[in-house]
Design an enzyme around this catalytic site. Structure first.
Site, PDB file in Angstrom:
ATOM      1  N   HIS A 104       0.800  -1.229   0.000  1.00 25.53           N
ATOM      2  CA  HIS A 104       0.000   0.000   0.000  1.00 25.53           C
ATOM      3  C   HIS A 104       0.834   1.281   0.000  1.00 25.53           C
ATOM      4  O   HIS A 104       0.496   2.247   0.689  1.00 25.53           O
ATOM      5  CB  HIS A 104      -0.953   0.008   1.189  1.00 25.53           C
ATOM      6  N   HIS A 174      -9.541   2.253   0.549  1.00 23.67           N
ATOM      7  CA  HIS A 174      -9.452   1.141   1.502  1.00 23.67           C
ATOM      8  C   HIS A 174     -10.506   1.273   2.610  1.00 23.67           C
ATOM      9  O   HIS A 174     -10.208   1.026   3.780  1.00 23.67           O
ATOM     10  CB  HIS A 174      -8.043   1.088   2.105  1.00 23.67           C
ATOM     11  N   GLU A 309     -11.686  -3.712  -2.321  1.00 21.49           N
ATOM     12  CA  GLU A 309     -10.722  -2.788  -2.910  1.00 21.49           C
ATOM     13  C   GLU A 309     -10.511  -3.091  -4.398  1.00 21.49           C
ATOM     14  O   GLU A 309      -9.710  -3.963  -4.750  1.00 21.49           O
ATOM     15  CB  GLU A 309      -9.387  -2.906  -2.177  1.00 21.49           C
TER      16      GLU A 309
END
Length: 344
Positions: A104, A174, A309
């Site tokens: 991420h 997210h 996601e």
């Protein structure tokens, strides 16, 4: 649109909260810290207004968290094995922050940055962030943007990015959703449908083992509505490896299309997810361990929300046959997400 102070960063910069939309439709709260969805109130199928996205109550809580609650994550969402990948004949090394892998955006991803609010109204906001060449090891200066639009029954998220040198990009939101309402228990009794015939098996660190596999005969067969509690407690080796579901699903079709439906029979509410991305990472909040405070003073625990996601596949830069994550000068990266709320 209401704008309010949310807190102050350690360096003294203020963090603002934007509220978009009006009841009885969705009301979205967005922070310029991480371009984060801090809250989302909707009128559920039983007529009650509920907060359905897990948020936190202070800047300090967001900066201390590693759960990416509602954040815009990048420069690369999901994992890159060992933080290494080839690009135009050169090996690139990016920051690692998850068991030796990149996750991420790395140790200092976009979720912890203060984005610039470029425009806003009662129903939309657009935020941008400049990521310099070499940021977290990624080549090229990247200008990323996200636009939130709140309509009568939905929230629309449009992500984009441009670069001045070849790089890789994979952005997503997210948010963790609980259609029973935040603080009303787990999502175990929610039902999930995903329009995918294949998923991506991973090792214990969440790195793809190879190619995709059929969902047939596995707990990942979500082609019909399936109770989430039955999936996460199935005992399947892939579920056990990551303490729940934290897997990519290979979505059918191309272009903007339905990808998944989340349903709470308790509140008679559905959230239909539409996207133009090839994959959907389904994450059942496996590592919410009670250490993260909620916006109302509670604690988030495993299964209190589910993250859906839309994105490119995990570790795509190391899999040339998969849809490419490479962005070059003159090109525009785009990704679209819609959350459509209805009555079950």
């Amino acid at each position: 649109m209401a704008v309010s102070d949310f807190g102050v960063l350690p360096d003294g910069r203020p963090v603002r909260r934007l509220r978009l939309g009006r009841a009885p439709g969705p009301v979205l709260s967005v922070l310029d810290l991480g371009a984060t969805v801090q809250g989302l109130a909707v009128t559920c199928g039983d007529g009650e207004r509920r907060e359905v996205v897990l948020g936190q109550g202070s800047v300090e809580d967001y900066l201390a968290s590693t759960d990416y609650l509602g954040s815009t994550v990048g420069r690369y969402a999901n994992r890159i094995a060992a933080g290494r990948f080839p690009l135009d004949g050169q090996e690139v090394q990016v920051g690692v922050n998850d068991r030796g892998n990149h996750l991420h955006g790395g140790p200092d991803g976009f979720d912890g940055r203060l984005w610039q609010v470029e425009e806003h109204s009662d129903s939309h906001a657009r935020l941008t962030l400049e990521s310099p060449d070499g940021d977290q090891g990624f080549p090229g200066t990247l200008l990323a943007g996200v636009r939130y639009d709140v309509l009568e029954d939905r929230v629309v998220i449009a992500l984009e990015a441009r670069t001045d040198a070849p790089t890789v990009v994979n952005l997503t939101n997210h948010a963790y959703v609980n259609l029973d309402g935040v603080g009303r228990g787990t999502v175990d009794d929610h039902e999930l449908t995903v329009h995918a015939d294949e998923y991506t098996p991973v090792d214990a660190d969440g790195i793809p083992l190879g190619d995709h596999a059929t969902v047939t005969g596995t707990p990942f067969d979500l082609r019909e509505a399936t109770r989430l509690g039955s999936v996460v407690r199935s005992g399947h080796e892939q579920v056990a490896a990551v303490r729940g579901v934290d897997h990519n699903f290979v979505l059918r079709g191309e272009g903007m299309r339905p990808a998944a439906v989340l349903t709470s029979r308790r509140t008679a509410t559905t959230m239909e997810l539409h996207t133009d991305q090839p994959g959907l990472q389904v994450y059942t909040g496996n590592f919410l361990d009670g250490s993260r405070p909620s916006a109302t003073g509670g604690r988030y625990r495993q299964g209190d929300g589910i993250a859906l996601e839309p994105q490119l596949f995990p570790d795509t830069p190391n899999h040339p046959a998969w849809p490419s994550a490479v962005l070059r000068p003159g090109e525009v990266y785009r990704a679209s997400i819609e959350w459509r709320f209805g009555t079950s």
